[in-house]
Design an enzyme around this catalytic site. Sequence first.
Site, PDB file in Angstrom:
ATOM      1  CB  SER A 232     -54.412 121.059 -11.002  1.00 30.25           C
ATOM      2  OG  SER A 232     -55.174 120.028 -11.585  1.00 30.25           O
TER       3      SER A 232
ATOM      4  CE  LYS B 193     -58.708 111.233 -10.291  1.00 30.13           C
ATOM      5  NZ  LYS B 193     -59.388 111.556 -11.555  1.00 30.13           N
TER       6      LYS B 193
ATOM      7  CG  ASP C 198     -62.733 113.193 -11.908  1.00 23.48           C
ATOM      8  OD1 ASP C 198     -62.231 114.294 -12.204  1.00 23.48           O
ATOM      9  OD2 ASP C 198     -62.074 112.240 -11.443  1.00 23.48           O
TER      10      ASP C 198
ATOM     11  N   GLY D 204     -60.162 101.781 -17.118  1.00 21.71           N
ATOM     12  CA  GLY D 204     -59.173 102.162 -16.103  1.00 21.71           C
ATOM     13  C   GLY D 204     -59.786 103.033 -15.025  1.00 21.71           C
TER      14      GLY D 204
ATOM     15  CB  ALA E 270     -60.656 108.043 -16.180  1.00 23.95           C
TER      16      ALA E 270
ATOM     17  NE  ARG F 236     -54.763  95.935 -23.427  1.00 18.74           N
ATOM     18  CZ  ARG F 236     -53.610  96.525 -23.209  1.00 18.74           C
ATOM     19  NH1 ARG F 236     -52.730  96.612 -24.193  1.00 18.74           N
ATOM     20  NH2 ARG F 236     -53.315  97.052 -22.031  1.00 18.74           N
TER      21      ARG F 236
ATOM     22  CB  ILE G 164     -61.188 111.565 -20.880  1.00 20.22           C
ATOM     23  CG1 ILE G 164     -60.350 110.316 -20.733  1.00 20.22           C
ATOM     24  CG2 ILE G 164     -62.652 111.209 -20.974  1.00 20.22           C
ATOM     25  CD1 ILE G 164     -60.570 109.638 -19.374  1.00 20.22           C
TER      26      ILE G 164
HETATM   27  P1  NDP Z   1     -55.576 103.651 -16.609  1.00 23.64           P
HETATM   28  O1  NDP Z   1     -54.109 103.441 -16.770  1.00 23.64           O
HETATM   29  O2  NDP Z   1     -56.230 103.295 -15.325  1.00 23.64           O
HETATM   30  O3  NDP Z   1     -56.339 102.810 -17.768  1.00 23.64           O
HETATM   31  C1  NDP Z   1     -55.834 102.755 -19.072  1.00 23.64           C
HETATM   32  C2  NDP Z   1     -56.868 102.136 -19.999  1.00 23.64           C
HETATM   33  O4  NDP Z   1     -56.321 102.179 -21.328  1.00 23.64           O
HETATM   34  C3  NDP Z   1     -57.212 100.686 -19.700  1.00 23.64           C
HETATM   35  O5  NDP Z   1     -58.555 100.447 -19.982  1.00 23.64           O
HETATM   36  C4  NDP Z   1     -56.304  99.925 -20.689  1.00 23.64           C
HETATM   37  O6  NDP Z   1     -56.818  98.681 -21.088  1.00 23.64           O
HETATM   38  C5  NDP Z   1     -56.357 100.859 -21.879  1.00 23.64           C
HETATM   39  N1  NDP Z   1     -55.191 100.630 -22.742  1.00 23.64           N
HETATM   40  C6  NDP Z   1     -53.911 100.987 -22.490  1.00 23.64           C
HETATM   41  N2  NDP Z   1     -53.116 100.569 -23.519  1.00 23.64           N
HETATM   42  C7  NDP Z   1     -53.925  99.942 -24.419  1.00 23.64           C
HETATM   43  C8  NDP Z   1     -53.716  99.303 -25.681  1.00 23.64           C
HETATM   44  N3  NDP Z   1     -52.487  99.226 -26.228  1.00 23.64           N
HETATM   45  N4  NDP Z   1     -54.780  98.787 -26.336  1.00 23.64           N
HETATM   46  C9  NDP Z   1     -56.024  98.857 -25.801  1.00 23.64           C
HETATM   47  N5  NDP Z   1     -56.299  99.454 -24.606  1.00 23.64           N
HETATM   48  C10 NDP Z   1     -55.260  99.988 -23.921  1.00 23.64           C
HETATM   49  O7  NDP Z   1     -55.832 105.168 -17.002  1.00 23.64           O
HETATM   50  P2  NDP Z   1     -56.983 106.174 -16.475  1.00 23.64           P
HETATM   51  O8  NDP Z   1     -58.321 105.520 -16.672  1.00 23.64           O
HETATM   52  O9  NDP Z   1     -56.672 106.656 -15.136  1.00 23.64           O
HETATM   53  O10 NDP Z   1     -56.808 107.401 -17.479  1.00 23.64           O
HETATM   54  C11 NDP Z   1     -57.020 107.246 -18.889  1.00 23.64           C
HETATM   55  C12 NDP Z   1     -56.690 108.556 -19.576  1.00 23.64           C
HETATM   56  O11 NDP Z   1     -57.583 109.570 -19.181  1.00 23.64           O
HETATM   57  C13 NDP Z   1     -55.295 109.071 -19.220  1.00 23.64           C
HETATM   58  O12 NDP Z   1     -54.686 109.414 -20.436  1.00 23.64           O
HETATM   59  C14 NDP Z   1     -55.549 110.311 -18.391  1.00 23.64           C
HETATM   60  O13 NDP Z   1     -54.579 111.299 -18.638  1.00 23.64           O
HETATM   61  C15 NDP Z   1     -56.901 110.769 -18.874  1.00 23.64           C
HETATM   62  N6  NDP Z   1     -57.699 111.454 -17.824  1.00 23.64           N
HETATM   63  C16 NDP Z   1     -58.256 112.684 -18.105  1.00 23.64           C
HETATM   64  C17 NDP Z   1     -59.013 113.348 -17.155  1.00 23.64           C
HETATM   65  C18 NDP Z   1     -59.593 114.693 -17.471  1.00 23.64           C
HETATM   66  O14 NDP Z   1     -59.963 115.425 -16.533  1.00 23.64           O
HETATM   67  N7  NDP Z   1     -59.730 115.064 -18.713  1.00 23.64           N
HETATM   68  C19 NDP Z   1     -59.260 112.762 -15.814  1.00 23.64           C
HETATM   69  C20 NDP Z   1     -58.676 111.451 -15.645  1.00 23.64           C
HETATM   70  C21 NDP Z   1     -57.916 110.839 -16.612  1.00 23.64           C
HETATM   71  P3  NDP Z   1     -56.478  97.328 -20.242  1.00 23.64           P
HETATM   72  O15 NDP Z   1     -57.466  97.313 -19.117  1.00 23.64           O
HETATM   73  O16 NDP Z   1     -56.684  96.262 -21.233  1.00 23.64           O
HETATM   74  O17 NDP Z   1     -55.056  97.460 -19.777  1.00 23.64           O
END
Ligand code: NDP
Length: 264
Positions: free
Chosen positions: A16, A66, A104, A126, A128, A146, A207
């Site tokens: 940013s 957020k 977003d 997660g 996002a 998962r 994303i």
């Molecule tokens: P969170 O940490 O809140 O969520 C992570 C997600 O990934 C969960 O659903 C989790 O599943 C899943 N996950 C993690 N490890 C595994 C695995 N080994 N196998 C299966 N599922 C898995 O992250 P966010 O939602 O905040 O962000 C996700 C991504 O998006 C990040 O990489 C972030 O950088 C990117 N992002 C990009 C934006 C943009 O503007 N382009 C804005 C916001 C985020 P479980 O629930 O089972 O743990």
Amino acid sequence: MILLGVIGNPVQHSMSPLIHGAWLKENAIVGQYNLTEVENQGNLEQEFLSLQEKGYTGINVTLPYKFEMFTIAQKHGFEFSYEALEVGAVNTINFKKKQALNTDVYGIRQMVKIKEDSQILVIGAGGAVPAILYALQGANITIANRTAAKAQALAEKFWCDCFTGDLQKLNLSEFDVIINATSLGLNSEKLELNYKTLRKQTKCMDIIYKPKITPFLQEAKAKGCEITNGTTMLIFQAQKAFENWTGIKPKPETAKKAMREFVL
Ligand code: NDP
């Protein structure tokens, strides 16, 4: 001189400052975009008030705050945008106008152009994902994750279908658009799916924007699918925030150029 910034944890690798810095320069606005890392959620409100007191025009709010920022903005009488209210999360604060926004949603809508009968698979549940599910309302969405409980709660709130458990059992051929919204790919870990079922007509999106092409997008590209990474979402959520703070709609190309050398 205007003061802008981002608050979150971690924020050191945020793109940013590059994006907003380029827009400030291009529009001859004297200003700064600063990073505020808040390690402990308990200090978030205090930091918010301190930035307001220092005369900040506005801030972005990023992981993992957020949702907590929604509560803080509510407590201090900020006016919410419709999107922020619907999603229940805030990524942009305007201290001068006392507004709390979720830009977003706009970023996602610029990235994913849906048709009413599109079948969309969103993988992940997660932080996002609520904004993604809200932004894509009108399409037929399946959320897959998962861990069952998080996906089920979101499916209920946003009226989606839900798939939980072993993601390799998903039949990818059923979808027109697939969005990886997990964090798998940030460090080159692969999202394990049954890629044999992926059709080349399916648009695949991630994303994540760094790396530019995650293992998920590599698989999709190898199948001949159209691929898109998270740069579009990132730039357009930033554009909406900048416009709210300054009244100027900045150019996406300028942001892309500024990011180019930093994103592999
Ligand atoms: P969170 O940490 O809140 O969520 C992570 C997600 O990934 C969960 O659903 C989790 O599943 C899943 N996950 C993690 N490890 C595994 C695995 N080994 N196998 C299966 N599922 C898995 O992250 P966010 O939602 O905040 O962000 C996700 C991504 O998006 C990040 O990489 C972030 O950088 C990117 N992002 C990009 C934006 C943009 O503007 N382009 C804005 C916001 C985020 P479980 O629930 O089972 O743990």
